[in-house]
Design a protein around this motif. Structure first.
Motif, PDB file in Angstrom:
ATOM      1  N   LYS A  62       0.870  -1.171   0.000  1.00 48.05           N
ATOM      2  CA  LYS A  62       0.000   0.000   0.000  1.00 48.05           C
ATOM      3  C   LYS A  62       0.912   1.228   0.000  1.00 48.05           C
ATOM      4  O   LYS A  62       1.804   1.345   0.838  1.00 48.05           O
ATOM      5  CB  LYS A  62      -0.883  -0.003   1.242  1.00 48.05           C
ATOM      6  N   ILE A  63       0.698   2.136  -0.947  1.00 45.77           N
ATOM      7  CA  ILE A  63       1.509   3.348  -1.026  1.00 45.77           C
ATOM      8  C   ILE A  63       1.044   4.306   0.059  1.00 45.77           C
ATOM      9  O   ILE A  63      -0.148   4.619   0.162  1.00 45.77           O
ATOM     10  CB  ILE A  63       1.378   4.006  -2.417  1.00 45.77           C
ATOM     11  N   THR A  64       1.984   4.797   0.861  1.00 44.73           N
ATOM     12  CA  THR A  64       1.667   5.698   1.963  1.00 44.73           C
ATOM     13  C   THR A  64       2.146   7.113   1.643  1.00 44.73           C
ATOM     14  O   THR A  64       2.862   7.339   0.676  1.00 44.73           O
ATOM     15  CB  THR A  64       2.347   5.226   3.259  1.00 44.73           C
ATOM     16  N   ASP A  65       1.762   8.062   2.478  1.00 46.45           N
ATOM     17  CA  ASP A  65       2.242   9.440   2.314  1.00 46.45           C
ATOM     18  C   ASP A  65       3.758   9.504   2.451  1.00 46.45           C
ATOM     19  O   ASP A  65       4.413  10.317   1.804  1.00 46.45           O
ATOM     20  CB  ASP A  65       1.582  10.364   3.330  1.00 46.45           C
ATOM     21  N   GLU A  66       4.314   8.638   3.292  1.00 49.34           N
ATOM     22  CA  GLU A  66       5.771   8.577   3.468  1.00 49.34           C
ATOM     23  C   GLU A  66       6.451   8.225   2.142  1.00 49.34           C
ATOM     24  O   GLU A  66       7.512   8.763   1.817  1.00 49.34           O
ATOM     25  CB  GLU A  66       6.105   7.535   4.533  1.00 49.34           C
ATOM     26  N   ASP A  67       5.833   7.340   1.365  1.00 48.49           N
ATOM     27  CA  ASP A  67       6.393   6.935   0.070  1.00 48.49           C
ATOM     28  C   ASP A  67       6.367   8.071  -0.944  1.00 48.49           C
ATOM     29  O   ASP A  67       7.100   8.048  -1.918  1.00 48.49           O
ATOM     30  CB  ASP A  67       5.611   5.750  -0.511  1.00 48.49           C
ATOM     31  N   LYS A  68       5.505   9.055  -0.728  1.00 42.49           N
ATOM     32  CA  LYS A  68       5.333  10.144  -1.689  1.00 42.49           C
ATOM     33  C   LYS A  68       6.152  11.387  -1.348  1.00 42.49           C
ATOM     34  O   LYS A  68       6.031  12.402  -2.025  1.00 42.49           O
ATOM     35  CB  LYS A  68       3.851  10.523  -1.771  1.00 42.49           C
ATOM     36  N   LYS A  69       6.969  11.321  -0.302  1.00 44.51           N
ATOM     37  CA  LYS A  69       7.789  12.471   0.068  1.00 44.51           C
ATOM     38  C   LYS A  69       8.729  12.819  -1.088  1.00 44.51           C
ATOM     39  O   LYS A  69       9.294  11.922  -1.719  1.00 44.51           O
ATOM     40  CB  LYS A  69       8.598  12.177   1.323  1.00 44.51           C
ATOM     41  N   PRO A  70       8.909  14.111  -1.371  1.00 43.44           N
ATOM     42  CA  PRO A  70       9.719  14.525  -2.525  1.00 43.44           C
ATOM     43  C   PRO A  70      11.129  13.936  -2.545  1.00 43.44           C
ATOM     44  O   PRO A  70      11.611  13.524  -3.601  1.00 43.44           O
ATOM     45  CB  PRO A  70       9.768  16.045  -2.396  1.00 43.44           C
ATOM     46  N   GLU A  71      11.791  13.849  -1.389  1.00 44.10           N
ATOM     47  CA  GLU A  71      13.156  13.315  -1.377  1.00 44.10           C
ATOM     48  C   GLU A  71      13.175  11.829  -1.737  1.00 44.10           C
ATOM     49  O   GLU A  71      14.094  11.343  -2.395  1.00 44.10           O
ATOM     50  CB  GLU A  71      13.862  13.568  -0.040  1.00 44.10           C
ATOM     51  N   ARG A  72      12.165  11.093  -1.337  1.00 49.11           N
ATOM     52  CA  ARG A  72      12.094   9.668  -1.661  1.00 49.11           C
ATOM     53  C   ARG A  72      11.755   9.482  -3.142  1.00 49.11           C
ATOM     54  O   ARG A  72      12.308   8.622  -3.815  1.00 49.11           O
ATOM     55  CB  ARG A  72      11.064   8.968  -0.792  1.00 49.11           C
ATOM     56  N   VAL A  73      10.856  10.312  -3.664  1.00 50.09           N
ATOM     57  CA  VAL A  73      10.486  10.233  -5.081  1.00 50.09           C
ATOM     58  C   VAL A  73      11.686  10.560  -5.964  1.00 50.09           C
ATOM     59  O   VAL A  73      11.899   9.923  -6.995  1.00 50.09           O
ATOM     60  CB  VAL A  73       9.286  11.160  -5.378  1.00 50.09           C
ATOM     61  N   GLU A  74      12.503  11.532  -5.560  1.00 44.97           N
ATOM     62  CA  GLU A  74      13.697  11.885  -6.343  1.00 44.97           C
ATOM     63  C   GLU A  74      14.675  10.713  -6.409  1.00 44.97           C
ATOM     64  O   GLU A  74      15.257  10.444  -7.456  1.00 44.97           O
ATOM     65  CB  GLU A  74      14.388  13.116  -5.763  1.00 44.97           C
ATOM     66  N   ILE A  75      14.856  10.008  -5.313  1.00 42.96           N
ATOM     67  CA  ILE A  75      15.731   8.835  -5.300  1.00 42.96           C
ATOM     68  C   ILE A  75      15.172   7.772  -6.238  1.00 42.96           C
ATOM     69  O   ILE A  75      15.916   7.162  -7.012  1.00 42.96           O
ATOM     70  CB  ILE A  75      15.885   8.282  -3.859  1.00 42.96           C
ATOM     71  N   GLN A  76      13.869   7.568  -6.210  1.00 40.60           N
ATOM     72  CA  GLN A  76      13.249   6.563  -7.078  1.00 40.60           C
ATOM     73  C   GLN A  76      13.405   6.938  -8.550  1.00 40.60           C
ATOM     74  O   GLN A  76      13.659   6.078  -9.387  1.00 40.60           O
ATOM     75  CB  GLN A  76      11.770   6.394  -6.728  1.00 40.60           C
ATOM     76  N   LYS A  77      13.278   8.214  -8.874  1.00 34.78           N
ATOM     77  CA  LYS A  77      13.424   8.660 -10.261  1.00 34.78           C
ATOM     78  C   LYS A  77      14.822   8.389 -10.796  1.00 34.78           C
ATOM     79  O   LYS A  77      14.993   8.161 -11.988  1.00 34.78           O
ATOM     80  CB  LYS A  77      13.136  10.154 -10.375  1.00 34.78           C
ATOM     81  N   GLU A  78      15.817   8.434  -9.926  1.00 31.01           N
ATOM     82  CA  GLU A  78      17.204   8.249 -10.339  1.00 31.01           C
ATOM     83  C   GLU A  78      17.639   6.789 -10.341  1.00 31.01           C
ATOM     84  O   GLU A  78      18.749   6.482 -10.754  1.00 31.01           O
ATOM     85  CB  GLU A  78      18.122   9.058  -9.424  1.00 31.01           C
ATOM     86  N   THR A  79      16.784   5.894  -9.885  1.00 32.13           N
ATOM     87  CA  THR A  79      17.117   4.468  -9.815  1.00 32.13           C
ATOM     88  C   THR A  79      16.567   3.739 -11.031  1.00 32.13           C
ATOM     89  O   THR A  79      15.353   3.737 -11.262  1.00 32.13           O
ATOM     90  CB  THR A  79      16.525   3.842  -8.532  1.00 32.13           C
ATOM     91  N   PRO A  80      17.435   3.106 -11.853  1.00 38.23           N
ATOM     92  CA  PRO A  80      16.936   2.338 -12.996  1.00 38.23           C
ATOM     93  C   PRO A  80      16.027   1.197 -12.533  1.00 38.23           C
ATOM     94  O   PRO A  80      16.305   0.526 -11.547  1.00 38.23           O
ATOM     95  CB  PRO A  80      18.210   1.778 -13.638  1.00 38.23           C
ATOM     96  N   LEU A  81      14.942   0.989 -13.284  1.00 40.19           N
ATOM     97  CA  LEU A  81      13.943  -0.012 -12.918  1.00 40.19           C
ATOM     98  C   LEU A  81      13.536  -0.772 -14.168  1.00 40.19           C
ATOM     99  O   LEU A  81      13.169  -0.177 -15.179  1.00 40.19           O
ATOM    100  CB  LEU A  81      12.720   0.699 -12.314  1.00 40.19           C
ATOM    101  N   LEU A  82      13.634  -2.095 -14.116  1.00 37.87           N
ATOM    102  CA  LEU A  82      13.224  -2.958 -15.231  1.00 37.87           C
ATOM    103  C   LEU A  82      12.233  -3.975 -14.690  1.00 37.87           C
ATOM    104  O   LEU A  82      12.547  -4.741 -13.774  1.00 37.87           O
ATOM    105  CB  LEU A  82      14.424  -3.680 -15.834  1.00 37.87           C
ATOM    106  N   ILE A  83      11.022  -3.974 -15.259  1.00 36.93           N
ATOM    107  CA  ILE A  83       9.990  -4.938 -14.886  1.00 36.93           C
ATOM    108  C   ILE A  83       9.620  -5.716 -16.139  1.00 36.93           C
ATOM    109  O   ILE A  83       9.277  -5.117 -17.168  1.00 36.93           O
ATOM    110  CB  ILE A  83       8.727  -4.228 -14.332  1.00 36.93           C
ATOM    111  N   CYS A  84       9.682  -7.040 -16.076  1.00 38.14           N
ATOM    112  CA  CYS A  84       9.358  -7.893 -17.223  1.00 38.14           C
ATOM    113  C   CYS A  84       8.303  -8.911 -16.810  1.00 38.14           C
ATOM    114  O   CYS A  84       8.323  -9.411 -15.692  1.00 38.14           O
ATOM    115  CB  CYS A  84      10.595  -8.660 -17.684  1.00 38.14           C
ATOM    116  N   ASN A  85       7.431  -9.233 -17.753  1.00 33.21           N
ATOM    117  CA  ASN A  85       6.426 -10.260 -17.524  1.00 33.21           C
ATOM    118  C   ASN A  85       6.447 -11.204 -18.723  1.00 33.21           C
ATOM    119  O   ASN A  85       5.983 -10.841 -19.793  1.00 33.21           O
ATOM    120  CB  ASN A  85       5.048  -9.657 -17.321  1.00 33.21           C
ATOM    121  N   GLY A  86       7.007 -12.346 -18.554  1.00 35.49           N
ATOM    122  CA  GLY A  86       7.123 -13.296 -19.655  1.00 35.49           C
ATOM    123  C   GLY A  86       8.514 -13.270 -20.269  1.00 35.49           C
ATOM    124  O   GLY A  86       9.361 -12.483 -19.898  1.00 35.49           O
TER     125      GLY A  86
END
Length: 64
Positions: free
Chosen positions: A39-63
């Protein structure tokens, strides 16, 4: 550090990605055949946390 997993491991990797607050940034996240089950919380939406997530490469594959 890169993290990743398949199925339940993918869920754990994505949860770690969303909640990461370590001294070092994650090098990237790879998830295969999984879903984001947190469950996404307000803590997960903090600007400093979102900036870290934006800078982290993410690859999701299905199949192959």
């Amino acid at each position: 550090m890169f993290i990743g997993g398949t199925s339940q491991g993918c869920m754990v990797s994505l949860a770690t990605y969303l909640r990461w607050s370590g001294e070092q940034r994650l090098g990237g996240v790879i998830g295969m055949v999984g879903l984001q089950g947190l469950k996404i919380t307000d803590e997960d939406k903090k600007p400093e946390r979102v900036e870290i997530q934006k800078e982290t490469p993410l690859l999701i594959c299905n199949g192959m």
